[in-house]
Scaffold this motif. Structure first.
Motif, PDB file in Angstrom:
ATOM      1  N   THR A 226       0.839  -1.197   0.000  1.00  0.00           N
ATOM      2  CA  THR A 226       0.000   0.000   0.000  1.00  0.00           C
ATOM      3  C   THR A 226       0.878   1.253   0.000  1.00  0.00           C
ATOM      4  O   THR A 226       2.060   1.200   0.349  1.00  0.00           O
ATOM      5  CB  THR A 226      -0.907   0.033   1.239  1.00  0.00           C
ATOM      6  OG1 THR A 226      -0.122  -0.231   2.408  1.00  0.00           O
ATOM      7  CG2 THR A 226      -1.998  -1.015   1.127  1.00  0.00           C
ATOM      8  N   LYS A 227       0.276   2.390  -0.383  1.00  0.00           N
ATOM      9  CA  LYS A 227       1.029   3.644  -0.397  1.00  0.00           C
ATOM     10  C   LYS A 227       1.179   4.229   0.997  1.00  0.00           C
ATOM     11  O   LYS A 227       2.112   4.986   1.267  1.00  0.00           O
ATOM     12  CB  LYS A 227       0.337   4.649  -1.335  1.00  0.00           C
ATOM     13  CG  LYS A 227       0.376   4.228  -2.797  1.00  0.00           C
ATOM     14  CD  LYS A 227      -0.269   5.264  -3.700  1.00  0.00           C
ATOM     15  CE  LYS A 227      -0.174   4.829  -5.158  1.00  0.00           C
ATOM     16  NZ  LYS A 227      -0.803   5.815  -6.075  1.00  0.00           N
ATOM     17  N   GLU A 228       0.222   3.892   1.858  1.00  0.00           N
ATOM     18  CA  GLU A 228       0.276   4.330   3.252  1.00  0.00           C
ATOM     19  C   GLU A 228       0.330   3.097   4.150  1.00  0.00           C
ATOM     20  O   GLU A 228      -0.080   2.013   3.756  1.00  0.00           O
ATOM     21  CB  GLU A 228      -0.977   5.155   3.615  1.00  0.00           C
ATOM     22  CG  GLU A 228      -1.207   6.377   2.734  1.00  0.00           C
ATOM     23  CD  GLU A 228      -0.172   7.462   2.944  1.00  0.00           C
ATOM     24  OE1 GLU A 228       0.440   7.487   4.029  1.00  0.00           O
ATOM     25  OE2 GLU A 228       0.016   8.284   2.023  1.00  0.00           O
ATOM     26  N   THR A 238       5.810   0.471   4.368  1.00  0.00           N
ATOM     27  CA  THR A 238       5.378   0.291   2.991  1.00  0.00           C
ATOM     28  C   THR A 238       6.589  -0.121   2.156  1.00  0.00           C
ATOM     29  O   THR A 238       7.736   0.061   2.578  1.00  0.00           O
ATOM     30  CB  THR A 238       4.796   1.591   2.408  1.00  0.00           C
ATOM     31  OG1 THR A 238       5.845   2.568   2.318  1.00  0.00           O
ATOM     32  CG2 THR A 238       3.679   2.129   3.297  1.00  0.00           C
ATOM     33  N   ALA A 240       7.612   1.292  -0.419  1.00  0.00           N
ATOM     34  CA  ALA A 240       8.336   2.518  -0.770  1.00  0.00           C
ATOM     35  C   ALA A 240       9.289   2.905   0.361  1.00  0.00           C
ATOM     36  O   ALA A 240      10.446   3.271   0.126  1.00  0.00           O
ATOM     37  CB  ALA A 240       7.356   3.645  -1.063  1.00  0.00           C
ATOM     38  N   PRO A 245       9.843   1.142  -4.220  1.00  0.00           N
ATOM     39  CA  PRO A 245       8.571   1.778  -4.614  1.00  0.00           C
ATOM     40  C   PRO A 245       7.906   1.134  -5.826  1.00  0.00           C
ATOM     41  O   PRO A 245       6.690   1.289  -6.018  1.00  0.00           O
ATOM     42  CB  PRO A 245       8.990   3.228  -4.910  1.00  0.00           C
ATOM     43  CG  PRO A 245      10.453   3.147  -5.241  1.00  0.00           C
ATOM     44  CD  PRO A 245      10.988   2.062  -4.349  1.00  0.00           C
ATOM     45  N   SER A 248       4.698  -0.802  -5.271  1.00  0.00           N
ATOM     46  CA  SER A 248       3.497  -0.136  -4.751  1.00  0.00           C
ATOM     47  C   SER A 248       2.257  -0.412  -5.597  1.00  0.00           C
ATOM     48  O   SER A 248       1.141  -0.286  -5.120  1.00  0.00           O
ATOM     49  CB  SER A 248       3.729   1.377  -4.665  1.00  0.00           C
ATOM     50  OG  SER A 248       4.743   1.677  -3.726  1.00  0.00           O
TER      51      SER A 248
END
Length: 325
Positions: A226-228, A238, A240, A245, A248
């Protein structure tokens, strides 16, 4: 005037037939075919859906597990069934997006289905056992680099999403696909069991089947796609944050699909059912407890979503040179 009246009468009669058809559907139990085994993410999603809509239809939805060949067995059986609405598929990103994009020999095309609705999204977590020496994703990558071909990860079949996320991880780390061994199982539930038994060293699995063992502290999640950060697992970084990244965009999803050519009125019955389900507190609670993100789309939105996913997987396949012609 008489002809006009007759024409209107015929039109009204024809419309009423369609209305009765929709109102009378279904008249017998509906088989919801699941491409993976009991306990898998797809199985859990299917049973949650069947339970949520049991009072919305006059007949029950019966979950039927039909695992095999990364979901191809189940998807092909539904694609080839009668488009009467009584044989439906709990679709997954693997058999309805990735596989037809990456394996051109798949016995069905991506659009050989009626896209009634996407129901949920499911992020991936890269997990190891709690007593594993790998504390971070970098630790795992370093071990793979230092021991090429020695570490293994579990998947739900060749070109399944677990397999693809594993390949994406190796690619993001600048490693060849042979750097870690992909071990296929009948479903992500079986792959999870293999990790717990120490038969594999890591697993890029959907959050849903891993949530319970993550909460219990049996496994350690090194990163989530997830991005968050996840609300229920705020300590899991995450991808990232972990330095990868490119992962993602890796997300699983479930959908409620049927064979191509289903009657528009039948599709409407099902689409309205899903729209009611998305506001059901119990379904929302159950879906979130499974680690999934409720995301019910209309038939039109679902088709656009799937075709975009297909295009993305095809582009990834070309990049990694893994498309089977």
């Amino acid at each position: 005037m008489r002809y006009r009246t007759l024409f209107l009468s015929i039109a009204i009669f024809a419309f009423s037939i369609g209305t009765v058809h929709a109102a009378g559907f279904p008249t017998k139990p509906i088989n919801l075919i699941v491409p993976f085994g009991a306990g898998s993410t797809t199985d859990l999603a299917a049973r949650s859906l069947a339970n949520a809509v049991k009072d919305m239809l006059p007949e029950p939805i019966v979950v039927v597990n039909r695992p095999g060949a990364s979901g191809i067995v189940a998807a092909a059986s539904v694609a080839n069934s009668q488009p009467d609405g009584y044989t439906m598929l709990m679709s997954r990103v693997s058999c309805n997006g990735a596989v037809p994009a990456l394996n051109k020999k798949t016995p069905y095309k991506v659009d050989d289905f009626t896209f009634v609705g996407i129901t949920e999204l499911n992020p991936f977590v890269i997990c190891v056992l709690a007593d594993s020496p790998y504390k971070t994703l970098d630790d795992l990558i370093k071990a793979i680099k230092e021991n090429p071909g020695k570490l293994s990860f579990g998947t739900s079949g060749a070109l399944s999403m677990l397999d693809i996320v594993g390949m994406m991880l190796l690619d993001a780390a600048g490693l060849p696909q042979q750097a870690a061994v992909s071990v296929p199982y009948k479903g992500d539930g079986d792959a999870k069991t293999a990790l717990l038994g120490g038969h594999i060293q890591f697993i890029p699995n959907n959050l849903s089947p891993m949530a319970d063992v993550m909460k219990a502290g049996t496994v350690r999640a090194l990163a989530v796609t997830t991005k968050e950060r996840l609300e229920n697992f705020p300590d899991v970084p995450t991808v990232a944050e972990a330095g990868y990244p490119a992962l993602s965009g890796a997300v699983g999803w479930s959908g409620f699909f049927g064979p191509k050519g289903m009657d528009a009125e039948t599709v409407k019955v099902y689409a309205e059912m899903l729209q009611k389900m998305k506001n059901d507190p119990e379904w929302l609670k159950a879906t979130k407890l499974l680690g999934a993100i409720p995301n019910v789309l209309t038939p039109e939105e679902s088709k656009a979503f799937v075709m975009k996913q297909y295009a993305d997987f095809e582009a990834l396949g070309k990049k990694l040179n893994i498309i089977v012609q």
